[in-house]
Design a protein around this motif. Structure first.
Motif, short mmCIF file in Angstrom:
data_model
loop_
_atom_site.label_atom_id
_atom_site.label_comp_id
_atom_site.label_asym_id
_atom_site.label_seq_id
_atom_site.Cartn_x
_atom_site.Cartn_y
_atom_site.Cartn_z
N SER A 689 0.84 -1.19 0.00
CA SER A 689 0.00 0.00 0.00
C SER A 689 0.88 1.25 0.00
N HIS A 690 2.02 1.19 0.68
CA HIS A 690 2.93 2.34 0.66
C HIS A 690 3.54 2.52 -0.72
N ARG A 693 1.01 3.71 -3.34
CA ARG A 693 0.44 5.03 -3.13
C ARG A 693 1.43 6.13 -3.44
N THR A 694 2.68 5.87 -3.13
CA THR A 694 3.68 6.92 -3.31
C THR A 694 3.73 7.43 -4.76
N GLU B 12 12.01 12.65 3.14
CA GLU B 12 11.18 11.82 2.26
C GLU B 12 12.10 11.07 1.30
N ASP B 14 11.13 9.08 -1.47
CA ASP B 14 10.71 8.88 -2.85
C ASP B 14 11.10 10.09 -3.71
N ASP B 56 8.12 11.95 6.35
CA ASP B 56 7.48 10.73 5.85
C ASP B 56 7.73 9.62 6.87
N GLY B 58 7.40 6.28 6.45
CA GLY B 58 8.03 5.06 5.93
C GLY B 58 9.38 5.35 5.30
N ALA B 84 0.56 6.77 4.87
CA ALA B 84 -0.36 6.12 3.94
C ALA B 84 -1.73 6.00 4.59
#
Lengths: 901, 227
Positions: A689-690, A693-694, B12, B14, B56, B58, B84
């Motif tokens: 899900s992470h 979604r990212t 973050e 990503d 973030d 995660g 999330a």
């Protein structure tokens, strides 16, 4: 003065409640003799029950051709009896399985003491009744007093008729309600003569034997006494409940039993004594190795033990040389108050030779009340040399040869060295072979050798030499001493030998068990345990042995291993146990016995009282009420002895402990694996899900920037961007739905119950569709002041959101949508109502299924088909229901949740 | 450079989100520092001295909540966590550990900017002011009263304390436990039923449509936000 109020004994009360809750009630119509109207009264009672709406059924009623009875049966529902063909005759027996299947509230079963036809499940009808009661069905039954086990010999004394069909006394104790049926004896005889009891042909015979006025009166007296005792016990139990009685003051009877015929009488005496005293009773058998090793004795002992157990006593066997001491020790350990013992009518010589145990007990001056019954019956002396006879053919000749040879050599040597030896020395030397033979424990041989020895001594050495004449009288005394010595030594040796044998046998058994338990404890696999235990059982008992197991609890039992001790020994014999099992035929009826054994956890088959027509004896391997498997032995009924059962008991209990250990460790492993799997799954969902979604977040974020800044793009391009956003959002919803349904299906969702406000939930759901709802006639209807309930708020919100989304999707512009909440008796109910759309009956059935979709009104409705499926899962996880139905001009989706505090 | 620019630290991992934040935040005149893991983030939190941290949860080198705990040991800097969906518990934990607000992926840039501004504003006027006004609702601490459109509201003492606490933390995401602890006291953290009841009552007094609240907003599975 202080008053002590103690609470009723909690265990007792609990036990009562438990019994009352789980088991059926047994009502017994009890009479002195046949014909007093037990069946009649029972049927009348049943009719009344039927009238008040109770589900009554006749299980079995004996008609005896009585008109009154037949008339009563009319109108009562009945479960037809089973037809059993046996040796050309047809028997009708109670259909136990049908009764258990139909489960009436009350079942009527006549003649509790009846013996079932062979090949029935149980030997006796009362066993059927017990099984029915265990299944929570109430039973009405009838019985006459003469059928009571402990009164068996008393009835014999009174009437001269031996009653073979008996019911153990414990059954009477199990009875919840007892009703005495009694009529004056004169009237009974009259009824009999009128043919109301038996059909006329058989009247004469019955009258002759049983229905004498005196007999009937005596039986009546016994019946009333028994029932009074029962009622007395109820009252006593009541007192115990109310803690009015000092529980410790309760008396306990102990009866000392052995393998004699008289012991059976003694057991019945003790039973009667204890029930008159309302006391518990136990039985004790002291094994003091005293020459009672014969097969007959042991069988009688086993029979007596069984009798005592049937009459409700706990039987213990202790070993010890001194009987009196053992009796006293046991009595003190078990808080016994009364000791019941047999007193032998002594012969004149016996008085000097050996004192009676009863007298000895009295002489010790103990604290117990000794009740002794005099045994006047002449015991058939169990022939001690029975055993010797058997072995004689083998050993006796050798012994004689040896004895005579030795005597010959000694006599020859004494003759040669005569001048150097005194007469006394010679006598002692000749005694030597006598001693050697006597020490072998063979009385007869040693006597013969003694006789020959005395003869030789007299002939060759006692003056006058070479004649059998004795000149000196003192020599005669020495001959007499010879015999006494031989007798004492050989009898002592015989005893020692017997003790030795018993001890050796026990030691062997213990060693086998020790070996088994030592080897089995190291094993972590069921198969290995069977591999070790099966040969031990089979080889020790010399019987073909089977092992049955269930793969799962609800499965049928399957043959798991088979071992035949007679098959040729090879290196692979142990492995062959598990092979070629398909070739072994086991009849369906045997499987029925097996299933019963699994369910009830008790011995069954040949030699037991359940399914005794079976070819095999089955013993469950049971620990803490869980049956792990069943050992089956191909054996005949008469081969099953107490020894045999004891050995099998010990082996199976060792097996049970090991199998339980393995089962527990497996369960442990499984739960550890499950836990790890669960964790992995959660981690996976989390990361999926992470990770999904990212990228979606960056797409949506960046595209929305394009849309918002009016300087970057013209109107046309901004419309395109809007479509990108719409699609991305749709994708997000789809992804959420997929992940959620996967989570719900894997049961990895744990409800987080908290207080929720339905107003909050509704407003959140409405906010989610704010723009679209402006185009609908949307209302929220909440029953005043009842909007707070306990549930997983986030999940319930999801249900409401999904239902609302559907309502919006399948409705036209400006149509009415209502979100409602109402409180019912035990449930909260939430509904979504939307106008102008109907669902076809076919669709209604499938609407909550996964991936099911109804074609919507506008073309762009295409959900994942998961929304309602998730709703259903969430509601069901809360213990609620969800449904959809068509109303006039509208469709309602509704779910309810149980009220929790 | 007359207007002071706020410094924002973004933690973050990503790359695309980094780019998104870079573009959108710089467009709104924020000074940015971006790092991809906690270790670097911790170093920057000390040297860069940000006015706000975007965290973030995660991250490659461990749970963001640990970072949160560490930073709260020495700094009061506003922190917005990004998480999330379906992770309400994580959000609640972060807020209870001292995060000021949260964002759920995927988010829109507009929402992000609004949250940042709200958190910065709230941090600036941390000290209690005797008079507060939000739309048509006024708080007068000295008189101990709330006025709706200038008309005093009838509130019970507990309702007053609740509304006061919410208003003083306007714009901030508040968990059930935080509200209960501050208004009812330690030991009431888990009594959500009483909170639900009071929120319901207060809404009836301050909202135009209590079924569609606009002032006292519910955050699903987390708590409430005022304004």
């Amino acid at each position: 003065m202080e008053e002590i109020v103690s609470s009723p004994e909690p265990d007792l009360v609990l036990q009562k409640i438990k019994q009352e809750n789980e088991k059926g009630e047994l009502t017994l119509f009890f009479g002195a003799v046949a014909g007093v109207g037990k069946t009649y009264t029972m049927l009348k009672n049943a009719k009344e029950l039927l009238k008040s709406g109770v589900n009554v059924a006749i299980g079995y009623v004996e008609m005896h051709g009585r008109v009154e009875t037949e008339r009563l049966i009319h109108g009562l529902p009945s479960i037809p009896p089973k037809e059993i063909l046996y040796r050309g005759g047809t028997f009708y027996e109670l259909d136990l399985d049908a009764i258990l299947r139909e489960k009436p509230s009350v079942v009527l079963i006549d003649e509790l003491a009846h013996s079932n036809a062979p090949s029935s499940r149980h030997q006796k009808r009362y066993q059927d009744v017990l099984e029915i009661l265990d299944n929570g069905i109430d039973v009405y039954s009838t019985m006459n007093v003469q059928h009571l086990e402990s009164l068996n010999d008393l009835v014999l004394q009174i009437t001269g008729v031996k009653v073979t069909e008996t019911v153990p006394d414990v059954i009477l104790e199990r009875v919840d309600k007892i009703q005495i049926i009694d009529i004056p004896p004169e009237k009974l005889v009259e009824r009999l003569k009128e043919g109301k009891i038996y059909k006329l042909q058989s009247v004469e015979k019955a009258l002759m034997n049983f229905f004498k006025l005196g007999n009937i009166n005596a039986l009546r007296e016994i019946a009333l006494k028994q029932a009074a005792g029962r009622v007395g016990k109820d009252v006593y139990d009541d007192y115990k409940d109310k803690a009015l009685e000092n529980w410790n003051a309760v008396e306990k009877v102990m009866v000392c039993i052995d393998g004699s015929e008289f012991s059976a009488n003694l057991i019945r005496h003790a039973k009667r004594l204890s029930s008159q005293m309302n006391a518990e009773w136990i039985a004790l058998n002291v094994d003091n190795f005293s020459g009672d090793g014969s097969v007959e004795y042991r069988e009688k002992l086993a029979k007596n033990i069984r009798l005592a157990e049937e009459l409700g006593a706990e039987v213990n066997t202790v070993s010890g040389q001194d009987k009196v001491e053992e009796i006293l020790k046991h009595a003190r350990a078990r808080f016994v108050t009364h000791i019941v013992i047999a007193k032998r009518a002594n012969s004149f010589l016996g008085k000097f030779w050996r004192m009676n145990i009863a007298d000895e007990l009295l002489n010790t001056g103990n604290e117990f009340c000794i009740v002794s019954y005099i045994n006047k019956t002449k015991e058939q002396k169990i022939e001690e040399n029975l055993e010797n006879k058997q072995e004689s053919s083998h050993f006796r000749i050798e012994r004689y040869l040896f004895g005579f040879g030795l005597l010959g050599i000694i006599t020859f040597l004494c003759l040669v060295f005569r001048e150097y030896l005194e007469l006394v020395n010679i006598a002692l030397l000749i005694l030597l072979p006598v001693l050697i033979i006597a020490s072998m424990g063979d009385m007869k041989t040693s006597m013969v050798i003694t006789f020959v020895g005395v003869g030789l001594f007299n002939f060759f050495f006692v003056p006058p030499i070479y004649t059998f004449v004795v000149s000196d009288i003192s020599h005669l005394w020495s001959f007499f001493i010879f015999f006494i010595v031989a007798y004492i030594i050989s009898s002592q040796a015989k005893n020692l030998k017997l003790i030795g044998e018993v001890i050796r046998e026990r030691e062997k058994r213990v060693r086998r068990l020790f070996k088994l338990s030592r080897r089995v404890t190291a094993v972590a696999e069921t198969k290995q345990i069977i591999k070790i235990a099966m040969p031990i059982i089979a080889e020790s008992l010399g019987k073909e042995t089977f092992f049955f197991m269930k793969q799962r609890m609800d499965d049928i039992p399957k043959l798991y291993a088979h071992y035949d001790p007679k098959s040729p020994l090879s290196s692979k014999k142990y492995d062959a146990m598990f092979e070629k099992l398909g070739a072994i035929f086991i009849s369906p009826s045997e499987f029925a016995v097996l299933s019963w054994c699994f369910e009830n956890g008790r011995n069954a088959g040949a030699g037991t009282d359940t399914f005794l027509a079976s070819d095999m004896f089955y013993m469950p391997i049971k620990s803490r009420d869980i049956v792990y498997g069943i050992v089956g032995l191909k054996i005949k009924e008469d081969e099953i002895t107490t020894e045999f059962k004891m050995f099998l008991d010990s082996v199976t209990s060792v097996m049970a402990v090991s199998l339980e250990r393995i089962a527990l460790s497996q369960k442990n492993n499984e739960s550890a694996i499950n836990l790890a799997r669960e964790e992995l799954k959660n981690a996976l969902y989390g990361s999926i899900s992470h990770d999904l979604r990212t990228p979606l977040a960056s797409i949506l974020g960046m595209v929305s920037m394009l849309k918002n800044d009016e300087t970057w793009l013209d109107e046309k391009k901004r419309t395109i961007v809007s479509h990108v956003i719409f699609s991305a959002k749709k994708m997000e919803r789809l992804m959420n739905n997929l992940l959620d349904s996967a989570r719900f299906e894997s049961h990895s969702v744990v409800l987080k119950k908290d207080w929720c406000d339905v107003a909050d939930i509704f407003s959140l759901a409405a906010t989610e569709f704010e723009d679209v709802l402006k185009e609908r006639n949307f209302t929220i209807a909440i029953q005043e002041d009842s909007g707070i309930f306990k549930a997983d708020c986030v999940l319930i919100e999801r249900v409401v959101v999904n239902l609302l989304e559907n309502a919006i999707k399948y409705s036209k512009k400006d149509s009415k949508i209502t979100l409602g909440f109402k409180k019912e008796a035990k449930r909260y109910s939430i509904f979504v109502l939307n106008e102008d759309s109907q669902i076809t009956a076919d669709d209604l059935k499938l609407i909550f299924e996964k991936f099911f979709r109804i074609k919507g009104i506008s073309d762009d409705i295409n959900g994942s088909g998961l929304g309602l499926f998730i709703c259903k899962k969430i509601v069901e996880a809360h213990g609620g229901n969800i449904w959809a139905k068509n109303l006039e001009n509208s469709v309602i989706f509704e779910f309810n949740l149980p009220i929790e505090e | 450079m007359s207007i002071p620019r706020y410094k924002i630290l973004v933690i973050e991992d990503d790359k695309q989100i980094q780019k998104l934040l870079e573009v959108s935040l710089e467009e709104h005149q924020f000074l940015l520092k971006i790092c991809g893991n906690q270790k670097e983030g911790m170093a920057q939190a000390i040297t860069f001295n940000p006015d706000l941290i975007l965290l973030d949860l995660g991250l490659p080198d461990g749970d963001g909540k640990v970072f949160l705990q560490k930073i709260r040991e020495f700094s009061e800097v506003p922190i917005i966590v990004v998480s999330a969906r379906n992770a309400e518990q994580e959000i609640v934990d972060s807020l209870n550990l001292g995060a000021d607000d949260y964002l759920v992926k995927p988010f829109f840039v507009g929402e992000l900017i609004a949250r940042i501004n709200s958190a910065l504003r709230h941090f600036a006027k941390k000290e209690t002011i005797p008079q507060m006004k939000m739309e048509n609702l006024e708080l007068d601490v000295e008189k101990r009263e709330f006025r709706l459109d200038g008309i005093p509201l009838h509130l019970t003492p507990l309702e007053f304390s609740l509304l006061k606490f919410l208003m003083q933390n306007a714009g901030k995401a508040l968990t059930h436990a935080q509200i209960l602890k501050n208004v009812w006291g330690v030991g009431y953290q888990n009594d959500t039923k009483i909170l639900r009841v009071f929120v319901n009552q207060v809404r009836k007094k301050i909202e135009t449509d209590p079924n569609r609240p606009k002032i006292l907003i519910t955050i699903s599975g987390v708590g409430y936000r005022f304004g």
